[in-house]
Design an enzyme around this catalytic site. Sequence first.
Site, PDB file in Angstrom:
ATOM      1  N   ARG A  64       0.863  -1.419   0.066  1.00 29.67           N
ATOM      2  CA  ARG A  64      -0.047   0.031  -0.056  1.00 29.67           C
ATOM      3  C   ARG A  64       0.892   1.251  -0.059  1.00 29.67           C
ATOM      4  NH1 ARG A  64      -3.394  -2.843   3.543  1.00 29.67           N
ATOM      5  NH2 ARG A  64      -2.709  -1.847   5.308  1.00 29.67           N
ATOM      6  N   TYR A  68       0.416   4.313  -2.484  1.00 29.54           N
ATOM      7  CA  TYR A  68       0.305   5.628  -1.868  1.00 29.54           C
ATOM      8  C   TYR A  68       1.220   6.692  -2.518  1.00 29.54           C
ATOM      9  CZ  TYR A  68      -2.832   3.577   1.484  1.00 29.54           C
ATOM     10  OH  TYR A  68      -3.772   2.894   2.122  1.00 29.54           O
ATOM     11  N   TYR A  90     -12.293   9.095   0.560  1.00 27.41           N
ATOM     12  CA  TYR A  90     -13.493   8.934   1.412  1.00 27.41           C
ATOM     13  C   TYR A  90     -13.212   8.970   2.771  1.00 27.41           C
ATOM     14  CZ  TYR A  90     -11.765   4.123   2.515  1.00 27.41           C
ATOM     15  OH  TYR A  90     -11.123   3.265   3.128  1.00 27.41           O
TER      16      TYR A  90
HETATM   17  C1  LIG Z   1      -7.873   3.358   4.785  1.00 31.90           C
HETATM   18  S1  LIG Z   1      -8.793   3.954   6.097  1.00 31.90           S
HETATM   19  C2  LIG Z   1      -9.570   5.058   5.495  1.00 31.90           C
HETATM   20  C3  LIG Z   1     -10.285   6.121   6.692  1.00 31.90           C
HETATM   21  C4  LIG Z   1     -11.076   7.150   5.936  1.00 31.90           C
HETATM   22  N1  LIG Z   1     -10.269   8.244   5.348  1.00 31.90           N
HETATM   23  C5  LIG Z   1     -12.129   7.839   7.229  1.00 31.90           C
HETATM   24  O1  LIG Z   1     -11.832   9.065   7.501  1.00 31.90           O
HETATM   25  O2  LIG Z   1     -12.779   7.155   7.758  1.00 31.90           O
HETATM   26  C6  LIG Z   1      -9.673   2.567   5.983  1.00 31.90           C
HETATM   27  C7  LIG Z   1     -10.420   2.029   7.197  1.00 31.90           C
HETATM   28  O3  LIG Z   1     -11.592   3.098   7.677  1.00 31.90           O
HETATM   29  C8  LIG Z   1     -12.554   2.556   8.222  1.00 31.90           C
HETATM   30  N2  LIG Z   1     -13.727   2.436   7.560  1.00 31.90           N
HETATM   31  C9  LIG Z   1     -13.917   2.851   6.362  1.00 31.90           C
HETATM   32  N3  LIG Z   1     -15.108   2.770   5.858  1.00 31.90           N
HETATM   33  C10 LIG Z   1     -15.807   2.526   6.834  1.00 31.90           C
HETATM   34  C11 LIG Z   1     -17.282   2.219   7.092  1.00 31.90           C
HETATM   35  N4  LIG Z   1     -18.102   2.324   6.328  1.00 31.90           N
HETATM   36  N5  LIG Z   1     -17.671   1.931   8.432  1.00 31.90           N
HETATM   37  C12 LIG Z   1     -16.645   1.505   9.428  1.00 31.90           C
HETATM   38  N6  LIG Z   1     -15.250   1.613   9.346  1.00 31.90           N
HETATM   39  C13 LIG Z   1     -14.900   2.228   8.085  1.00 31.90           C
HETATM   40  C14 LIG Z   1     -12.181   0.569   8.693  1.00 31.90           C
HETATM   41  O4  LIG Z   1     -11.383   0.808   9.749  1.00 31.90           O
HETATM   42  C15 LIG Z   1     -11.318   0.716   7.275  1.00 31.90           C
HETATM   43  O5  LIG Z   1     -10.409  -0.374   7.340  1.00 31.90           O
END
Ligand SMILES: C[S@@+](CC[C@H](N)C(=O)[O-])C[C@H]1O[C@@H](n2cnc3c(N)ncnc32)[C@H](O)[C@@H]1O
Lengths: 259, 79
Positions: A64, A68, A90
């Site tokens: 990753r 990135y 997102y």
């Molecule tokens: C690379 S991170 C990105 C986080 C994102 N930038 C944020 O602000 O939430 C990805 C992680 O965010 C969390 N995540 C993203 N989407 C989610 C969702 N719909 N529900 C719960 N956790 C989520 C999970 O822990 C996932 O493994």
Amino acid sequence: MGSLTVVGTGIQLGAQLTPEARVAITEADEVLYVVTDALVALWMERLNPRARSLQDLYAEGVSRRRTYDAMADEIMAAVRRGRDVCAAFYGHPGVFVDPSHVAIRRARAEGYPARMLPAVSAEDCLFADLGVNPGAAGCQSYEATDFLVRRRAVDPSAALVLWQVGIVGRLDLAPEGDRSRLPVLVEYLLEFYPPEHEALLYEAAPYPACDPVIEDVRLADVASAPVGRLATMYVPPSERRRPDAAMLARLGIPETHLR
Amino acid sequence: MRGEHRGLGEFLIELGENPGQLRRYRKDRRAALADSGLSPEHQQLLLSGDVKRIQAELQREYPDAKVFLLPGWDDVMSA
Ligand SMILES: C[S@@+](CC[C@H](N)C(=O)[O-])C[C@H]1O[C@@H](n2cnc3c(N)ncnc32)[C@H](O)[C@@H]1O
């Protein structure tokens, strides 16, 4: 001269985009985005027909970190072409996301104006949907793999949020998620918590008409639980920390003022 | 048969974009869906609130959009 604005789309389509972020998207010369959902991608391209996804830079087997770097390179290439660039990620663009911070630093180092706008993260949704106040007992927040690899210390009297549990132990893309290392996570957690302590596996709703998915699971059973690729794990405190009498005295706080 | 009805994806985007409509939807899903122009099947599907089924249906609606099944709600990896 080029510029960079980094925005987040929020977790739920539409309603969680701030008015300021929306304008940054609609008025940009170029929008580069990373989202987890095709409907959000469609919506991005509607908000700005000059939007394109950086998703193709992810590849299985590639770390990753390299992905990135490649994302930050793409963003900077557009800025250097003299465009007003919006990079959209997102959730919150600076929370558990690296290329957004890298791109901002690089743009500033090269003399371009660059700014990140705050947004709604998965953790923000978690606090709302699970009814958790991170201030009540404090809150530790770790990326699951980092948590294990560095044997992060845990204070079981404070809440614990673990991100990326659906791909714990993987440093590359795992499109379907990867549960194979969950037993290692469970083993480590049981150094701090009793096996019957209940955690919540949480997935926020991606669309306005949907409900969040919330699973109660005993820590000992996490390895066989339905951990979604985007799940975040919430472990509530398992014990209470007593106030320190000497510290209370030094601060002049009567013990009766604390619940 | 679908032709005369509104697309599911279109409806969800509009709901996300229009906080007033979203508020009405949250207050009374049935009434909002009755006015939605969605097919009866899609109305039922949204009433369920079931993300995985909704995404599977979106995948049918947009067969070229691979990302629905990519990083997420198709969930769970087989043990
Ligand atoms: C690379 S991170 C990105 C986080 C994102 N930038 C944020 O602000 O939430 C990805 C992680 O965010 C969390 N995540 C993203 N989407 C989610 C969702 N719909 N529900 C719960 N956790 C989520 C999970 O822990 C996932 O493994």
